[in-house]
Design a protein around this motif. Sequence first.
Motif, short mmCIF file in Angstrom:
data_model
loop_
_atom_site.label_atom_id
_atom_site.label_comp_id
_atom_site.label_asym_id
_atom_site.label_seq_id
_atom_site.Cartn_x
_atom_site.Cartn_y
_atom_site.Cartn_z
N ASP A 162 0.84 -1.21 0.00
CA ASP A 162 0.00 0.00 0.00
C ASP A 162 0.87 1.26 0.00
OD1 ASP A 162 -2.68 1.21 0.13
OD2 ASP A 162 -2.03 1.88 2.11
N SER A 163 1.93 1.24 0.77
CA SER A 163 2.85 2.38 0.82
C SER A 163 3.49 2.61 -0.55
CB SER A 163 3.92 2.13 1.88
OG SER A 163 4.88 3.14 1.86
N ARG A 164 3.90 1.54 -1.19
CA ARG A 164 4.50 1.65 -2.52
C ARG A 164 3.50 2.22 -3.53
NH1 ARG A 164 8.98 -2.22 -3.81
NH2 ARG A 164 9.73 -3.09 -1.85
N LEU A 165 2.27 1.74 -3.46
CA LEU A 165 1.24 2.23 -4.37
C LEU A 165 1.01 3.73 -4.17
CD1 LEU A 165 -1.27 -0.72 -3.99
CD2 LEU A 165 -0.16 -0.05 -6.13
N ASN A 166 0.88 4.14 -2.91
CA ASN A 166 0.65 5.56 -2.62
C ASN A 166 1.83 6.42 -3.02
OD1 ASN A 166 -2.05 5.57 -1.52
ND2 ASN A 166 -1.20 4.43 0.20
N GLU A 167 3.04 5.93 -2.76
CA GLU A 167 4.25 6.67 -3.13
C GLU A 167 4.34 6.84 -4.64
OE1 GLU A 167 8.12 7.38 -4.59
OE2 GLU A 167 7.33 5.35 -4.61
N LEU A 168 4.07 5.78 -5.39
CA LEU A 168 4.09 5.85 -6.85
C LEU A 168 3.03 6.82 -7.36
CD1 LEU A 168 5.35 4.75 -9.50
CD2 LEU A 168 3.53 3.03 -9.49
N SER A 169 1.85 6.78 -6.77
CA SER A 169 0.77 7.68 -7.16
C SER A 169 1.17 9.13 -6.95
CB SER A 169 -0.50 7.37 -6.36
OG SER A 169 -1.52 8.29 -6.69
N GLN B 76 -3.36 0.87 -13.26
CA GLN B 76 -2.00 1.25 -13.65
C GLN B 76 -1.06 1.24 -12.45
OE1 GLN B 76 -2.61 5.05 -15.63
NE2 GLN B 76 -2.18 4.09 -17.61
N LEU B 77 -1.55 1.77 -11.32
CA LEU B 77 -0.73 1.76 -10.11
C LEU B 77 -0.35 0.34 -9.72
CD1 LEU B 77 -2.49 4.44 -7.87
CD2 LEU B 77 -0.16 4.54 -8.78
N LEU B 78 -1.33 -0.56 -9.73
CA LEU B 78 -1.07 -1.95 -9.39
C LEU B 78 -0.08 -2.59 -10.35
CD1 LEU B 78 -4.71 -2.98 -8.49
CD2 LEU B 78 -2.78 -2.91 -6.90
N MET B 79 -0.24 -2.33 -11.66
CA MET B 79 0.65 -2.92 -12.65
C MET B 79 2.08 -2.40 -12.48
SD MET B 79 0.57 -2.79 -16.80
CE MET B 79 0.86 -1.03 -16.80
N PHE B 80 2.25 -1.09 -12.39
CA PHE B 80 3.60 -0.54 -12.28
C PHE B 80 4.27 -0.92 -10.96
CE2 PHE B 80 2.08 2.72 -15.46
CZ PHE B 80 2.84 2.21 -16.51
N THR B 81 3.51 -0.93 -9.89
CA THR B 81 4.08 -1.32 -8.60
C THR B 81 4.47 -2.80 -8.62
OG1 THR B 81 2.81 0.38 -7.45
CG2 THR B 81 3.67 -1.43 -6.11
N GLY B 82 3.61 -3.63 -9.20
CA GLY B 82 3.94 -5.05 -9.34
C GLY B 82 5.19 -5.25 -10.17
N LEU B 83 5.32 -4.51 -11.26
CA LEU B 83 6.53 -4.61 -12.09
C LEU B 83 7.76 -4.16 -11.32
CD1 LEU B 83 5.22 -3.33 -15.55
CD2 LEU B 83 6.04 -5.64 -15.01
N ASN B 84 7.64 -3.08 -10.55
CA ASN B 84 8.77 -2.61 -9.75
C ASN B 84 9.20 -3.67 -8.73
OD1 ASN B 84 8.94 -0.14 -11.07
ND2 ASN B 84 7.69 0.93 -9.56
N ILE B 85 8.22 -4.28 -8.08
CA ILE B 85 8.53 -5.31 -7.08
C ILE B 85 9.19 -6.51 -7.76
CG2 ILE B 85 7.50 -6.97 -5.48
CD1 ILE B 85 5.44 -4.73 -4.80
N CYS B 86 8.68 -6.92 -8.92
CA CYS B 86 9.29 -8.05 -9.65
C CYS B 86 10.71 -7.71 -10.07
CB CYS B 86 8.44 -8.42 -10.86
SG CYS B 86 6.92 -9.29 -10.43
N SER B 87 10.94 -6.48 -10.49
CA SER B 87 12.29 -6.06 -10.86
C SER B 87 13.22 -6.12 -9.66
CB SER B 87 12.26 -4.64 -11.43
OG SER B 87 13.55 -4.20 -11.74
N GLU B 88 12.76 -5.63 -8.51
CA GLU B 88 13.57 -5.70 -7.29
C GLU B 88 13.86 -7.15 -6.92
OE1 GLU B 88 11.73 -3.58 -4.06
OE2 GLU B 88 11.46 -1.78 -5.28
#
Length: 100
Positions: free
Chosen positions: A35-42, A52-64
């Motif tokens: 939730d924090s990552r989603l809010n920060e990205l937003s 879009q928030l869910l997709m980009f955050t999920g991609l960021n987490i997968c990249s990490e």
Amino acid sequence: MSSQAVEIEILGRTIKVNCPVGQETALRAAAADFDSRLNELSQRTKISNPEQLLMFTGLNICSELHNERKEFNNNADSLSERIGQITETLTEALQNQPQR
């Protein structure tokens, strides 16, 4: 293993999810991080579309995760190589010991 319903909050929405008994704290911590990552990205990107928030955050987490796995594997390879070197050194030292 039994599970129970646990309430978490993501993007201001309360969601009930099944969770293995004993893992509730870990689930809540993961949900809070997500939730924090989603809010920060937003806030950072001004994206307000939840999908879009869910997709980009999920991609960021997968990249990490990918980067962490790569680093872990590199460390494991280095450690394995070092153990091999130490084994060789010990074997040579034992072979060079005078016989009793």
